[in-house]
Design a protein around this motif. Structure first.
Motif, PDB file in Angstrom:
ATOM      1  N   VAL A  47      23.337 -93.737  74.321  1.00 41.13           N
ATOM      2  CA  VAL A  47      23.776 -92.495  74.971  1.00 41.13           C
ATOM      3  C   VAL A  47      24.909 -91.857  74.166  1.00 41.13           C
ATOM      4  CG1 VAL A  47      24.896 -91.557  77.038  1.00 41.13           C
ATOM      5  CG2 VAL A  47      22.989 -93.158  77.259  1.00 41.13           C
ATOM      6  N   SER A  48      25.833 -92.662  73.670  1.00 43.52           N
ATOM      7  CA  SER A  48      26.927 -92.132  72.855  1.00 43.52           C
ATOM      8  C   SER A  48      26.405 -91.496  71.577  1.00 43.52           C
ATOM      9  CB  SER A  48      27.918 -93.244  72.499  1.00 43.52           C
ATOM     10  OG  SER A  48      28.488 -93.765  73.650  1.00 43.52           O
ATOM     11  N   PHE A  49      25.437 -92.145  70.941  1.00 41.32           N
ATOM     12  CA  PHE A  49      24.843 -91.596  69.721  1.00 41.32           C
ATOM     13  C   PHE A  49      24.128 -90.277  70.017  1.00 41.32           C
ATOM     14  CE2 PHE A  49      21.206 -91.235  66.799  1.00 41.32           C
ATOM     15  CZ  PHE A  49      21.913 -91.076  65.606  1.00 41.32           C
ATOM     16  N   GLY A  50      23.438 -90.198  71.135  1.00 41.75           N
ATOM     17  CA  GLY A  50      22.767 -88.960  71.523  1.00 41.75           C
ATOM     18  C   GLY A  50      23.756 -87.831  71.769  1.00 41.75           C
ATOM     19  N   CYS A  51      24.854 -88.130  72.439  1.00 48.58           N
ATOM     20  CA  CYS A  51      25.879 -87.108  72.686  1.00 48.58           C
ATOM     21  C   CYS A  51      26.516 -86.645  71.379  1.00 48.58           C
ATOM     22  CB  CYS A  51      26.957 -87.653  73.626  1.00 48.58           C
ATOM     23  SG  CYS A  51      26.382 -87.922  75.303  1.00 48.58           S
ATOM     24  N   TYR A  52      26.784 -87.579  70.489  1.00 50.60           N
ATOM     25  CA  TYR A  52      27.356 -87.229  69.186  1.00 50.60           C
ATOM     26  C   TYR A  52      26.379 -86.356  68.394  1.00 50.60           C
ATOM     27  CZ  TYR A  52      28.742 -87.675  64.329  1.00 50.60           C
ATOM     28  OH  TYR A  52      29.063 -87.401  63.032  1.00 50.60           O
ATOM     29  N   SER A  53      25.110 -86.704  68.403  1.00 54.64           N
ATOM     30  CA  SER A  53      24.112 -85.928  67.674  1.00 54.64           C
ATOM     31  C   SER A  53      23.995 -84.524  68.236  1.00 54.64           C
ATOM     32  CB  SER A  53      22.751 -86.623  67.730  1.00 54.64           C
ATOM     33  OG  SER A  53      22.812 -87.884  67.130  1.00 54.64           O
ATOM     34  N   LEU A  54      23.975 -84.410  69.553  1.00 57.74           N
ATOM     35  CA  LEU A  54      23.896 -83.099  70.194  1.00 57.74           C
ATOM     36  C   LEU A  54      25.122 -82.250  69.874  1.00 57.74           C
ATOM     37  CD1 LEU A  54      22.156 -81.384  72.084  1.00 57.74           C
ATOM     38  CD2 LEU A  54      23.453 -82.340  73.982  1.00 57.74           C
ATOM     39  N   ALA A  55      26.290 -82.845  69.899  1.00 57.00           N
ATOM     40  CA  ALA A  55      27.515 -82.114  69.574  1.00 57.00           C
ATOM     41  C   ALA A  55      27.521 -81.685  68.111  1.00 57.00           C
ATOM     42  CB  ALA A  55      28.736 -82.978  69.882  1.00 57.00           C
ATOM     43  N   THR A  56      27.048 -82.544  67.217  1.00 51.54           N
ATOM     44  CA  THR A  56      27.010 -82.204  65.800  1.00 51.54           C
ATOM     45  C   THR A  56      26.060 -81.044  65.536  1.00 51.54           C
ATOM     46  OG1 THR A  56      27.519 -84.485  65.199  1.00 51.54           O
ATOM     47  CG2 THR A  56      26.547 -83.107  63.495  1.00 51.54           C
ATOM     48  N   VAL A  57      24.875 -81.095  66.122  1.00 53.62           N
ATOM     49  CA  VAL A  57      23.910 -80.008  65.945  1.00 53.62           C
ATOM     50  C   VAL A  57      24.462 -78.713  66.534  1.00 53.62           C
ATOM     51  CG1 VAL A  57      21.633 -79.175  66.652  1.00 53.62           C
ATOM     52  CG2 VAL A  57      21.900 -81.501  65.798  1.00 53.62           C
ATOM     53  N   GLY A  58      25.059 -78.772  67.697  1.00 53.60           N
ATOM     54  CA  GLY A  58      25.647 -77.583  68.305  1.00 53.60           C
ATOM     55  C   GLY A  58      26.755 -76.994  67.455  1.00 53.60           C
ATOM     56  N   TYR A  59      27.604 -77.821  66.897  1.00 59.24           N
ATOM     57  CA  TYR A  59      28.683 -77.344  66.040  1.00 59.24           C
ATOM     58  C   TYR A  59      28.130 -76.704  64.774  1.00 59.24           C
ATOM     59  CZ  TYR A  59      32.617 -77.351  62.836  1.00 59.24           C
ATOM     60  OH  TYR A  59      33.560 -76.973  61.925  1.00 59.24           O
ATOM     61  N   ARG A  60      27.134 -77.343  64.161  1.00 59.41           N
ATOM     62  CA  ARG A  60      26.549 -76.790  62.931  1.00 59.41           C
ATOM     63  C   ARG A  60      25.859 -75.455  63.198  1.00 59.41           C
ATOM     64  NH1 ARG A  60      27.136 -80.388  58.403  1.00 59.41           N
ATOM     65  NH2 ARG A  60      28.481 -81.963  59.315  1.00 59.41           N
ATOM     66  N   VAL A  61      25.213 -75.313  64.337  1.00 58.83           N
ATOM     67  CA  VAL A  61      24.570 -74.043  64.672  1.00 58.83           C
ATOM     68  C   VAL A  61      25.628 -72.969  64.929  1.00 58.83           C
ATOM     69  CG1 VAL A  61      23.216 -72.863  66.456  1.00 58.83           C
ATOM     70  CG2 VAL A  61      22.430 -75.038  65.525  1.00 58.83           C
ATOM     71  N   ALA A  62      26.708 -73.337  65.591  1.00 66.05           N
ATOM     72  CA  ALA A  62      27.752 -72.370  65.907  1.00 66.05           C
ATOM     73  C   ALA A  62      28.492 -71.903  64.663  1.00 66.05           C
ATOM     74  CB  ALA A  62      28.740 -72.970  66.903  1.00 66.05           C
ATOM     75  N   THR A  63      28.608 -72.737  63.650  1.00 66.15           N
ATOM     76  CA  THR A  63      29.355 -72.379  62.442  1.00 66.15           C
ATOM     77  C   THR A  63      28.438 -72.093  61.263  1.00 66.15           C
ATOM     78  OG1 THR A  63      29.594 -74.710  61.830  1.00 66.15           O
ATOM     79  CG2 THR A  63      31.363 -73.704  63.159  1.00 66.15           C
ATOM     80  N   PHE A  64      27.183 -71.760  61.536  1.00 72.33           N
ATOM     81  CA  PHE A  64      26.223 -71.479  60.475  1.00 72.33           C
ATOM     82  C   PHE A  64      26.631 -70.213  59.736  1.00 72.33           C
ATOM     83  CE2 PHE A  64      22.162 -69.863  58.841  1.00 72.33           C
ATOM     84  CZ  PHE A  64      21.724 -70.983  58.164  1.00 72.33           C
TER      85      PHE A  64
END
Length: 92
Positions: A47-64
């Motif tokens: 679950v922690s890995f999933g949350c980290y992955s989701l946050a990373t993808v969201g951050y990368r999309v927001a700062t594209f």
């Protein structure tokens, strides 16, 4: 050593440590609360890995970064290709 082997080695160490604590394979005489916490640990890690992955993808999309120059160049290439196809007889 490839990245895959590094990850497999790390995961196998974590699994081995979890098995030692959960099943008391080395007869460590750990208190019961330690084993109760260790038993669902793989689920917590997943679950922690999933949350980290989701946050990373969201951050990368927001700062594209937008590439305005590349977009203009691509639009010019599309116009050139359409003109070339019209010259060759293709109607769009």
């Amino acid at each position: 050593m490839t990245k895959l082997l590094q990850w497999l080695f790390g995961v196998s160490l974590v699994v081995a440590g979890w098995a030692l604590v959960s099943f008391d394979l080395l007869d460590l005489k750990l208190p019961q609360p330690y084993r109760e916490v260790a038993w669902p640990m793989p689920l917590y890690l997943l679950v922690s890995f999933g949350c980290y992955s989701l946050a990373t993808v969201g951050y990368r999309v927001a700062t594209f970064n937008d590439c305005e120059e590349a977009a203009k160049e691509l639009q010019e290439q599309i116009k050139e290709a359409r003109e070339d196809l019209r010259k060759r007889g293709l109607k769009m």
